[in-house]
Design an enzyme around this catalytic site. Structure first.
Site, short mmCIF file in Angstrom:
data_model
loop_
_atom_site.label_atom_id
_atom_site.label_comp_id
_atom_site.label_asym_id
_atom_site.label_seq_id
_atom_site.Cartn_x
_atom_site.Cartn_y
_atom_site.Cartn_z
N HIS A 81 -11.96 -20.02 -6.93
CA HIS A 81 -12.41 -21.29 -6.23
C HIS A 81 -13.53 -21.85 -6.80
O HIS A 81 -13.57 -23.10 -6.53
CB HIS A 81 -12.94 -20.61 -4.92
CG HIS A 81 -14.04 -19.58 -4.75
ND1 HIS A 81 -13.93 -18.23 -5.58
CD2 HIS A 81 -15.39 -19.73 -4.53
CE1 HIS A 81 -15.05 -17.67 -5.39
NE2 HIS A 81 -16.02 -18.65 -4.79
N SER A 128 -7.12 -15.24 -5.90
CA SER A 128 -7.19 -13.92 -5.06
C SER A 128 -8.18 -13.17 -5.90
O SER A 128 -8.04 -12.83 -6.93
CB SER A 128 -5.96 -13.10 -5.05
OG SER A 128 -5.95 -11.90 -4.57
N LEU A 191 -24.42 -15.43 -1.53
CA LEU A 191 -23.74 -15.80 -0.28
C LEU A 191 -22.12 -15.85 -0.49
O LEU A 191 -21.80 -16.40 -1.48
CB LEU A 191 -24.27 -17.41 0.20
CG LEU A 191 -25.69 -17.39 0.60
CD1 LEU A 191 -26.09 -18.75 0.69
CD2 LEU A 191 -25.70 -16.82 1.96
N ARG A 324 15.77 6.98 -14.81
CA ARG A 324 14.22 6.80 -15.30
C ARG A 324 14.24 7.39 -16.60
O ARG A 324 13.56 6.90 -17.53
CB ARG A 324 13.21 7.63 -14.31
CG ARG A 324 13.75 9.17 -14.17
CD ARG A 324 12.96 9.75 -13.23
NE ARG A 324 13.35 11.09 -12.77
CZ ARG A 324 12.49 12.16 -12.88
NH1 ARG A 324 11.07 12.08 -13.24
NH2 ARG A 324 12.89 13.16 -12.48
N SER A 350 6.79 11.49 -15.68
CA SER A 350 7.96 11.33 -14.50
C SER A 350 8.93 9.90 -14.74
O SER A 350 9.95 10.00 -14.50
CB SER A 350 7.22 11.22 -13.15
OG SER A 350 6.80 12.39 -12.67
N GLU A 371 -3.21 1.62 -10.10
CA GLU A 371 -2.19 0.74 -10.19
C GLU A 371 -2.63 -0.81 -10.28
O GLU A 371 -1.71 -1.49 -10.76
CB GLU A 371 -0.97 1.19 -9.19
CG GLU A 371 -0.53 2.45 -9.18
CD GLU A 371 -1.36 3.68 -8.66
OE1 GLU A 371 -2.60 3.21 -7.95
OE2 GLU A 371 -1.01 4.74 -8.63
N PHE A 396 4.43 3.13 -5.67
CA PHE A 396 3.05 3.15 -6.02
C PHE A 396 2.82 1.43 -6.64
O PHE A 396 1.65 0.88 -6.67
CB PHE A 396 2.36 3.97 -6.85
CG PHE A 396 2.68 5.14 -6.23
CD1 PHE A 396 2.56 5.38 -4.85
CD2 PHE A 396 2.83 6.61 -7.00
CE1 PHE A 396 2.55 6.96 -4.25
CE2 PHE A 396 3.07 7.78 -6.25
CZ PHE A 396 2.93 7.79 -4.99
N HIS A 420 11.78 6.85 -8.92
CA HIS A 420 11.69 7.57 -7.53
C HIS A 420 11.81 6.84 -6.39
O HIS A 420 11.31 7.06 -5.60
CB HIS A 420 10.38 8.41 -7.60
CG HIS A 420 10.17 9.51 -8.62
ND1 HIS A 420 9.84 9.21 -9.98
CD2 HIS A 420 10.01 10.84 -8.65
CE1 HIS A 420 9.76 10.16 -10.72
NE2 HIS A 420 10.23 11.44 -9.93
N GLN A 432 6.07 9.43 -1.24
CA GLN A 432 6.33 9.10 -2.68
C GLN A 432 7.87 8.39 -2.79
O GLN A 432 8.06 7.91 -3.89
CB GLN A 432 6.94 10.54 -3.20
CG GLN A 432 5.62 11.69 -3.07
CD GLN A 432 4.31 11.24 -3.57
OE1 GLN A 432 4.12 11.17 -4.69
NE2 GLN A 432 3.06 11.07 -2.79
#
Lengths: 630, 630
Positions: A81, A128, A191, A324, A350, A371, A396, A420, A432
């Site tokens: 900003h 953001s 502020l 995967r 995983s 994440e 996630f 997953h 999950q």
């Protein structure tokens, strides 16, 4: 009039006087631009003006005429900003002229309300809060661990955004990776938008937190040129740890009517006030800064990118391989490109990103269970023109949805692999299971959404991901299912495959991922009953293969059954419906999706309970066919 | 055999022996359940078993037969994967029996892979790391600042999840609000899923961070019963600050074959190993714990909830009032209900939640720029059966998307108001524009999505939000537009309003929020050309008013124009298409949405550029009508 400098030269009284003047020029220009626009954040710019005046005059090594030089420092405005300051600074450095400055916030101007990379000197869109700084950490990690270049990464942060957890994920990773090439400058102006910040001017509290997170903290008066210069010089010279400069500043500094006053956040000064402010700040100036040049020498980073031959893994039709796992296999193949880097959120065994780690440990980055930082670092890698892939459980990535959203605004090129997906995962239960990821990822600007069903298509699509700009999301499945395709089959973004087709097809079954397999099972069973089904593998969920869908509408009388391991909203069915919504001939849909919250159970139990298994498809098609015959 | 105790009694040697035995019972039962299931996280349970054995025996004040007692402590398993421990503990406390324990992870069992509130002793679903603890902070805040009850809130955390920024948002708010009724117990077992955690057993580093964030840190050996008892006793007796117990533990503690060994995360022991483990742990026991009772006395919290008469604000047809302002007005009216609480993310002067703050300062909670904690605290308030409303810019709820997702899994009742939706906001640019929120929020389990266009409908829908279970999302608009409705008009979840209707309607225009106004403008202009438009205010985006849409399909030949200030995927159009996808008569859609990334500009400029203003609608309808006449 110009002053050049570097960390090696002492700040002379003359330099300091110039910088003080420059700080006020930045304030004046920020006020002029925002008052002209009628909106913006001049007071948040005025607090940081002295900090930036010192930085660009003596410590930022940057060639404004060559923003893509690899040795250039990076300067990321986490407090986006403060855009009046950003653009006033660009003017002072000669990157833009005063006429362009005065287009601030106008439609069509490059100088938007918050900085975006349509400007060549802006790495990423900010606005953001709590994102620019973690992304800057990613840029610094790329510089240190991949590029191995001498550039320094600077992030200007607001104090309000220090309440964002992502800031602490960023500092944690900066210290974990020993990123002494990273400096955050925190403009502690006390502020926030609607009143005092949580810690106000408790610099000691900030210092304690920063040091506890493994960074060096330098507490200074952010309007004392000498203190600023000393701190930034020490930050750039640091060789061990990241530095956080904690600068006590005054919001609205330089205009006594509003200094340190609440109620002036995000407000342009009315013209009469602007006039008084400019007068108090010494009037309009046109100082030009000669920013220190980046280190000379061969700064071209030779990575061996797109031209390298990739040998994707091959699979036999007898193999049952989870998508995967195929993702991990394909990553290893992609590693032949020296610009491919891989990041993971502490689940690489995983997601199977660990395959890449084993093969290319120097280009694998562990982000642990963080994440937001995972995606932020991935965006940072993309700023350095690397080809980053990031992975975690699909569920996630929802933790980093705002980072993905902003990466879309930035036009960043990142690849995300979420494993997953869906209730298919079984016993671990709904926490999950990604059941909303197709909807959320489809709605991201610049996104591509891919959802392969077998290892061959997965590997081919991973290769496509590297070539595809924007946010490319791959949804992978936990379980192992049959290999459907020959290794020479090709897969395109925007494509699909028709796996069952005949002249007598009366219904089209559409699946992707695990539901393609249930569609195929159902089609075979229905075929035995004389009901001929077309089956489409809609592996490219966005963009979607409209031509093949239209053909299926025509050939099967618009009789569509779409099956997805996802909640009913915004996923596979929505993609098809949206694509064909304006057509004269539109499908009539039977939609099988996960309508109730799954629990634990086996894959078969949960898919049956959700009504997305082969039995459910057979029953749905029978019902449709019976209705059609009535 | 049972031991009762409380913080006042010294731990005897006999107590300690019992607790040691109990800890091993919890380990054994966790192993039995997970080995039977064939999956689960026994080793992550074994590290924390001694901690929980002490807690439930001597410090948790809880009546297992009356889980809804207001004076009960709360125990939230932030490390939800330690579910074998959770359920073993429930058995030891007599809440479930051994037979039920052995249904762990089976389809239909209450004992899912990660705890969910289908069990009355579970407050919220966990399993997405870094969420249970921040939610527990919200429960503690409710207890301290709203309920004013003596319960204590305990959160069991894993060490891996300490890398999540949300943990630090939680501790920051816990200390900011002086929540001495909150204790986090961190099970520092050194090993994550795929290897060592970032800080391993560097307890000093954790201590430094925790203390820097304003909490008391107690570092202990997590397998030393006396040390645990002392720490938990001090935590419960603390009257100033939140406490974080940092317990050094050993993963797989008690079974020498796997203690502190990598490679055993998330794996059930094979039956032979389980047998050896159970033997080493002293075999199967059936100890029962008599948990200390909660404080007696009048614990019924009298809040004056649903029965209270609410006087919603009234508006004149001459008023131009932004829906975000009407949200604030309506919140003040809702404040007559003593169970209504409001939280905001440091933008209350923009979301207009500040109206409530002025009226009911004791029930307003500032979460500063920490959207994950904003939603987490809101979920925590819902655990205490309050009626919480949370607000920030709609774009910034994306920061907490995983928290919203998990709130859906929890079946939490929360109301979220996202302001500044779409490109309508103008000059601030795309970082501040929610353009994907309808898609992402629609896909949340249990969600309701509302998008009003005028102050009357906003106020009425805010009242409906309080009555509606699940995740209720309200999308509000920055600018002020005409008041469309009389104050006696009623608005229902799942409803819509037909604002233009005639027998000769040939096209249906559907908008919501700002695009309803552009639809009305367009309809009036088209009417003057003789093209009769039906106009529908689709303020309830989920659930959607299928009956009214069907009527419009029938009456206007399926000729639909849907206009939305949102990306094309998953929003208003998808909601309509999904609802009618199975109908025999389905709409043919002209879809006006935001297809390119907006920049800065005026509202009119940006809506024109996006093709969602009245001009664009008029042009689209003319094109449709011309095509229809051909």
């Amino acid at each position: 009039m110009a002053v050049t400098g570097s960390v090696d030269e002492r700040l002379t009284a003359e330099d300091a006087a110039f910088i003080r003047d420059l700080g006020n020029q930045l304030r004046v220009d920020g006020i002029r631009a925002s008052t002209k626009a009628g909106s913006g954040h001049p007071t948040s710019s005025m607090s940081a003006s002295d900090l930036l005046a010192v930085l660009i005059t003596r410590h930022l090594h940057y060639d404004w005429q060559n923003p893509r030089l690899d040795n250039n420092d990076h300067l990321i405005f986490s407090k986006g900003h403060a855009s009046p300051l950003v653009y006033a600074l660009f003017k002072a450095c000669g990157a833009i002229d005063d006429a362009e400055l005065m287009t601030y916030r106008m439609h069509g101007s490059r100088l938007q309300g918050h900085p975006t990379p349509i400007l060549p000197w802006v790495d990423v869109a900010t606005g953001s809060l709590g994102q620019g700084m973690p992304i800057a950490v990613g840029v610094a990690l790329a510089g240190r661990a991949v590029d191995r270049l001498p550039f320094h990464v600077w992030a200007l942060c607001g104090d309000s955004e220090m309440a964002e957890g992502s800031i602490w994920e960023g500092l944690d990773k900066a210290s974990h990776y020993g990123l002494s090439n990273f400096t955050a400058i925190v403009d502690v102006n006390r502020l926030g938008q609607r009143g005092p910040t949580e810690l106000e001017w408790n610099l000691a509290a900030y210092q304690g937190r920063v040091e506890a997170f493994g960074c060096r903290a330098l507490v200074i008066d952010g309007h004392d040129i000498e203190q600023i210069d000393d701190a930034l010089g020490r930050a750039r010279a640091e060789r061990e740890r990241p530095t956080v400069v904690l600068a006590r500043t005054i919001k609205g500094k330089g205009f006594s009517e509003i200094e340190d006053k609440d109620g002036w956040h995000g407000k342009a000064l009315p013209p009469d006030m602007a006039e008084r402010a400019i007068a108090e700040l010494g009037g309009i100036r046109d100082l030009r800064v000669d920013t220190p040049r980046p280190q000379a020498g061969d700064s071209a980073v030779c990575r061996g990118g797109a031209g390298v031959t990739i040998s994707l893994p091959a699979y036999s039709k007898d193999d049952k391989v989870a998508t995967r796992k195929a993702y991990g296999d394909a990553l290893v193949a992609m590693g032949a490109r020296a610009d491919v880097v891989v990041l993971d959120g502490e689940v690489s065994n995983s997601t199977h990103a660990d395959e890449f780690k084993k093969a290319y440990p120097d280009r694998f980055f562990e982000m642990f269970i963080a994440e937001q930082q995972l995606v932020a670092a991935t965006v940072g890698m993309s700023v350095r023109h690397l080809v980053p892939f990031a992975s975690t459980f699909a569920a996630f990535f929802s933790r980093a949805y705002d980072f993905v959203r902003m990466a879309g605004v930035s036009g960043a090129n990142i690849r995300l692999s979420g494993s997953h997906a869906g209730c298919e995962i079984g016993a671990d239960g709904p926490s999950q299971m990604a059941l909303e990821d197709l909807a959320s990822m489809r709605a991201i600007h610049t996104s591509t959404v891919l959802y392969p069903s077998d290892p061959v298509s997965t590997a081919k699509l991973v290769a496509r991901m590297a070539e595809t700009d924007g946010i490319v999301y791959l949804r992978t499945t936990r379980g192992a299912y049959p290999t459907l395709y020959d290794n020479d089959e090709s897969f395109e973004v925007g494509g699909s495959k028709v796996l069952r087709r005949g002249d007598a097809d009366t219904v089209t079954l559409i699946g992707a991922g695990v539901t393609l397999h249930t569609c195929l099972d159902a089609a075979d069973r229905l075929g035995a009953e004389g009901i001929r089904c077309r089956v489409i593998d809609l592996y490219s969920v966005k963009p979607v293969d409209t031509a093949t869908l239209r053909e299926a509408v025509r050939d099967t009388g618009g009789n569509f059954v779409i099956v997805e391991d996802h909640y009913p909203q915004g996923g596979l069915a929505a993609a098809v419906l949206e694509a064909l919504a304006g057509d004269e001939n539109r499908p009539r849909l039977t939609h099988l999706a996960v309508r109730e919250l799954p629990g634990s159970g086996t894959t078969a139990e949960l898919m049956a309970a959700a009504g997305i298994d082969a039995d459910a498809i057979v029953a749905a098609v029978r019902a449709t066919s019976a209705a059609g015959e009535r």
